[in-house]
Design a protein around this motif. Structure first.
Motif, short mmCIF file in Angstrom:
data_model
loop_
_atom_site.label_atom_id
_atom_site.label_comp_id
_atom_site.label_asym_id
_atom_site.label_seq_id
_atom_site.Cartn_x
_atom_site.Cartn_y
_atom_site.Cartn_z
N ALA A 130 15.35 32.01 -26.81
CA ALA A 130 16.52 31.40 -27.49
C ALA A 130 15.79 30.19 -28.19
O ALA A 130 16.29 29.85 -29.54
N ALA A 131 14.83 29.46 -27.93
CA ALA A 131 14.28 28.35 -28.58
C ALA A 131 13.70 28.92 -29.86
O ALA A 131 13.92 28.10 -31.07
N GLN A 132 12.92 30.04 -29.99
CA GLN A 132 12.50 30.52 -31.18
C GLN A 132 13.43 30.99 -32.29
O GLN A 132 13.51 30.82 -33.45
N ARG A 133 14.42 31.57 -31.58
CA ARG A 133 15.47 31.98 -32.67
C ARG A 133 16.11 30.63 -33.09
O ARG A 133 16.62 30.82 -34.49
N LEU A 134 16.21 29.73 -32.24
CA LEU A 134 16.98 28.37 -32.98
C LEU A 134 15.83 27.91 -34.01
O LEU A 134 16.23 27.50 -34.99
N ILE A 135 14.64 28.10 -33.92
CA ILE A 135 13.83 27.35 -34.94
C ILE A 135 13.98 28.26 -36.05
O ILE A 135 13.93 27.77 -37.27
#
Length: 405
Positions: A233-238
């Motif tokens: 999820a963090a990578q998608r937000l980035i």
């Protein structure tokens, strides 16, 4: 003078990319509204509530606890979108309550929030005037208003009252804005209301409350922690909000995940800074060097939150943070004795028991992480940015003087 050999996959970027300015979508510190494209993850929390709430379940009380700025409000504002249709969440910001003191005004405010949620579904519901609540507000809510709500809703619908920042009620009771009977009454509602669920959301203070009325309220609740975002999820937000005009190389992504640990606020802070920097440099990709260059501005922009974490720490916790922040370059977990030895080199001689207690407290606050190696408890910073801020802004010599005084 140490070296470490490693191997990794490297994806080469095209040498020339046409620059397209990116409208900066990131808003550090601001809750994400329902239409925000920046919301990712949290599926486990939605599944947890959906699994246990509703008419098929005997458990209708939930306690969700998360540290400051971990995206609690953003999550709550998305409940209706992600929960099954038979669950109707009613969002209540407890910090906005208590303007008018007393139970009559408070219970009428609850009624208004319920009416607004129904109106959003095309169901009109009148709320009695405040004068009607004055003599017996609990009777009006339970004997008149809630039965009317049940009459208007389909029988399979569960109304989910979602209380954000619920610990605000403790201050209202302490200040005399609400009577001490408020908490026993809430417990009564939980135990005797059909088709009604409760979600209480707050920081770790919810767990630390020791007053009788508080513990009575929560010993019937299902507990769940609101943690940081998962790596996916963090990578998608980035990446997703700025694609395809801005892309990150693998080492840049790895660096961002290491310094933020997926903390929603720090992720938004980092991404906001990097998008701003990329636009200024007129580049369409971000490297690990770009991340390193931007770190100073990230620390400056997040000053208020870093200072808040520091102010909440007692002297022993501050000493531990100061030592660990200067030992970060080892890139390995630390034994408490190593922290004590480092502090002693600055003539700071903490009690070993105090250091252990400080480490455990920092772990509970998600500032540090405990790892076990060969049966030993070791510790490392969970959020790299916190360590960098402490190393830059908090002198061990000044800390020593402060501890001595």
């Amino acid at each position: 003078d140490k070296t470490a050999a490693f191997g990794d996959m490297v994806h080469l970027l095209p040498p020339i990319r046409e620059f397209v300015p990116v409208a900066n979508p990131y808003l550090p510190g601001t809750p994400l509204r329902k239409d925000s494209p920046l919301f990712f993850g949290r599926e486990d929390l939605f599944d947890f509530i959906a699994e246990h709430a509703g008419s098929h379940s005997q458990r209708n009380v939930f306690m969700l606890v998360g540290q400051r700025r971990t995206g609690k409000t953003s999550l709550l504002l998305r409940l209706e979108e992600y929960l099954p249709p038979q669950l109707l969440p009613v969002y209540i910001d407890c910090q906005s309550l208590g303007v008018s003191p007393g139970m009559p005004a408070l219970l009428q405010e609850f009624a208004w929030h319920i009416a607004d949620a129904l109106n959003a579904r095309g169901i009109e519901l009148a709320v009695p005037e405040l004068t009607s609540w004055q003599s017996d507000p609990t009777r009006v809510l339970q004997r008149e208003f809630l039965p009317e709500v049940r009459r208007l809703l389909p029988p399979d619908i569960t109304l989910l009252l979602v209380f954000d920042e619920f610990e605000a009620f403790e201050s209202m009771v302490a200040d005399g804005i609400l009577p001490r009977t408020f908490f026993p009454y809430m417990r009564h509602l939980m135990q005797h209301s059909n088709g009604l669920g409760f979600v209480f959301v707050g920081t770790r203070r919810l767990e630390e409350m020791s007053a009788d009325y508080w513990s009575v309220l929560f010993n019937i609740a299902l507990y769940r922690k609101i943690d940081f975002l998962s790596p996916d999820a963090a990578q998608r937000l980035i990446c997703e909000p700025v694609a395809p005009h801005l892309i990150y190389d693998d080492l840049a992504l790895d660096k961002i995940l290491r310094v933020t640990a997926g903390h929603p606020y720090f992720l938004q802070l980092v991404c906001y800074t990097l998008v701003k920097q990329a636009n200024q440099q007129k580049t369409g990709y971000v490297t690990i060097s770009d991340v390193n260059v931007a770190l100073d501005e990230m620390l400056r922009l997040g000053e208020v939150h870093f200072a808040y974490l520091w102010q909440r720490s007692n002297p022993a916790e501050r000493a531990v943070l100061a030592a660990v922040s200067r030992l970060m370059d080892r890139n390995e977990p630390l034994h408490p004795e190593e922290i004590i030895d480092y502090l002693e080199s600055y003539s700071i001689e903490p009690n070993p028991a105090e250091v252990t207690h400080a480490l455990n407290s920092l772990v509970e606050r998600d500032v540090m992480r405990e790892v076990t190696e060969e049966g030993k408890s070791l510790y490392e910073l969970r959020i790299g940015l916190v360590g960098q801020w402490v190393a830059q802004n908090k002198s061990l010599s000044k800390l020593h003087v402060h501890l001595e005084s």
